[in-house]
Scaffold this motif. Structure first.
Motif, PDB file in Angstrom:
ATOM      1  N   TYR A  35      43.570  43.789  46.072  1.00  0.00           N
ATOM      2  CA  TYR A  35      43.494  45.034  45.295  1.00  0.00           C
ATOM      3  C   TYR A  35      43.691  46.246  46.210  1.00  0.00           C
ATOM      4  O   TYR A  35      44.395  47.202  45.858  1.00  0.00           O
ATOM      5  CB  TYR A  35      42.152  45.132  44.578  1.00  0.00           C
ATOM      6  CG  TYR A  35      41.989  46.395  43.775  1.00  0.00           C
ATOM      7  CD1 TYR A  35      42.863  46.695  42.727  1.00  0.00           C
ATOM      8  CD2 TYR A  35      40.972  47.296  44.062  1.00  0.00           C
ATOM      9  CE1 TYR A  35      42.718  47.862  41.990  1.00  0.00           C
ATOM     10  CE2 TYR A  35      40.821  48.469  43.326  1.00  0.00           C
ATOM     11  CZ  TYR A  35      41.694  48.739  42.289  1.00  0.00           C
ATOM     12  OH  TYR A  35      41.554  49.900  41.568  1.00  0.00           O
ATOM     13  N   THR A  55      41.747  40.299  53.219  1.00  0.00           N
ATOM     14  CA  THR A  55      42.412  39.132  52.613  1.00  0.00           C
ATOM     15  C   THR A  55      42.448  37.964  53.597  1.00  0.00           C
ATOM     16  O   THR A  55      42.166  36.817  53.235  1.00  0.00           O
ATOM     17  CB  THR A  55      43.845  39.486  52.186  1.00  0.00           C
ATOM     18  OG1 THR A  55      43.799  40.549  51.221  1.00  0.00           O
ATOM     19  CG2 THR A  55      44.548  38.292  51.571  1.00  0.00           C
ATOM     20  N   ILE A 108      36.897  33.904  47.671  1.00  0.00           N
ATOM     21  CA  ILE A 108      37.512  34.450  46.453  1.00  0.00           C
ATOM     22  C   ILE A 108      37.280  35.958  46.367  1.00  0.00           C
ATOM     23  O   ILE A 108      38.199  36.739  46.093  1.00  0.00           O
ATOM     24  CB  ILE A 108      36.947  33.755  45.196  1.00  0.00           C
ATOM     25  CG1 ILE A 108      37.416  32.298  45.146  1.00  0.00           C
ATOM     26  CG2 ILE A 108      37.369  34.493  43.921  1.00  0.00           C
ATOM     27  CD1 ILE A 108      36.771  31.487  44.028  1.00  0.00           C
ATOM     28  N   THR A 149      39.139  37.927  49.278  1.00  0.00           N
ATOM     29  CA  THR A 149      40.588  37.895  49.048  1.00  0.00           C
ATOM     30  C   THR A 149      40.970  38.805  47.890  1.00  0.00           C
ATOM     31  O   THR A 149      41.956  39.553  47.967  1.00  0.00           O
ATOM     32  CB  THR A 149      41.057  36.457  48.756  1.00  0.00           C
ATOM     33  OG1 THR A 149      40.713  35.622  49.864  1.00  0.00           O
ATOM     34  CG2 THR A 149      42.560  36.412  48.530  1.00  0.00           C
ATOM     35  N   GLY A 150      40.178  38.768  46.814  1.00  0.00           N
ATOM     36  CA  GLY A 150      40.458  39.630  45.666  1.00  0.00           C
ATOM     37  C   GLY A 150      40.367  41.101  46.023  1.00  0.00           C
ATOM     38  O   GLY A 150      41.232  41.902  45.639  1.00  0.00           O
TER      39      GLY A 150
END
Length: 239
Positions: free
Chosen positions: A143, A116, A135, A138-139
């Motif tokens: 998770y 992240t 993106i 980080t996603g």
């Protein structure tokens, strides 16, 4: 020769064990879970962003402190991801050494935080490549943090169900179904199902990765006991 431990009573009354075991065992045979594949993809994206940042800086004959930070951190995190999340034979020895000497690296919550952070750093460079990598990384990291926290709660339940080393050995022997001295993923999942805990593939992988220190896809009793001894009823180690 396989040993028989007699009738399995379970640590607590089994819930949905027979109904779910066959289906879930099939899923756990996969060598790499979806979340770890995504983390590897994130590592590839980060190394590409690091290389592109370095190349553009050279072509433009200027490099900022921010560019240097993105290059160094993205490159380091990409190597970190490929070593800890992939199943390449070449990195298994390194991964085992890392997780044995730096146990926090086996915790999915912590690894998710690393991905992240690297993803958010890429947002500092406003171009399409870095934004997409930011993106995605980080996603994946968020998770993994979610899965890691869920895994920690399940480990807490397992820890609370075992009161002493005698019960620990009994649990290990009971679920070592083929008597080979190891708990494989499907056997460990049976243990968790006996507590009424149903794990998805990513949660199972997160828990197993934390206990299986040498990453050989088998938990020996010493690893099981070491994990149990490093936890306490007051504070259980989270993934």
């Amino acid at each position: 020769m396989p040993r028989s431990y007699g009738k399995r009573e379970g640590l607590l009354p089994p819930k949905k064990l027979n109904a779910n075991e066959e289906t879930n065992n099939e899923a756990t045979q996969s060598p790499t879970t979806t979340i770890r594949l995504l983390a590897c993809a994130s590592g590839v994206g980060l190394i590409i962003s690091a290389i592109m940042t370095a190349v553009l800086s050279v072509l433009n004959s200027q490099i900022s402190i921010l560019d240097i930070a993105v290059i160094i951190i993205s490159a380091c995190v990409s190597i970190f991801a490929l070593v800890l999340e992939s199943n390449f034979a070449l990195v298994q020895t390194v991964r085992s050494a890392v997780t044995r000497n730096v146990p926090i690296c086996g915790h999915m919550t912590w690894r998710g935080g690393v991905y992240t952070t690297a993803g958010l750093l890429n947002f500092s460079i406003l171009d399409p490549l870095h934004i997409v990598v930011g993106i995605f990384s980080t996603g994946v990291g968020i998770y993994m943090i979610r899965v890691g926290k869920a895994a920690g709660e399940h480990l807490a339940k397992l820890r609370a169900s075992i009161t002493d080393e005698k019960a620990l050995l009994k649990a290990f022997m009971r679920y070592d179904e083929n008597g080979d001295g190891y708990l494989q993923q499907e056997e460990f999942e049976s243990l968790m199902l006996s507590l009424g805990v149903e794990l998805d593939r990513d949660e199972l992988d997160a828990i197993f990765f934390q206990i299986d220190v040498d990453n050989d896809k088998n938990i020996v009793y010493d690893e099981f006991r070491s994990w149990w001894n490093t936890t306490s009823e007051a504070r259980v180690t989270l993934s």
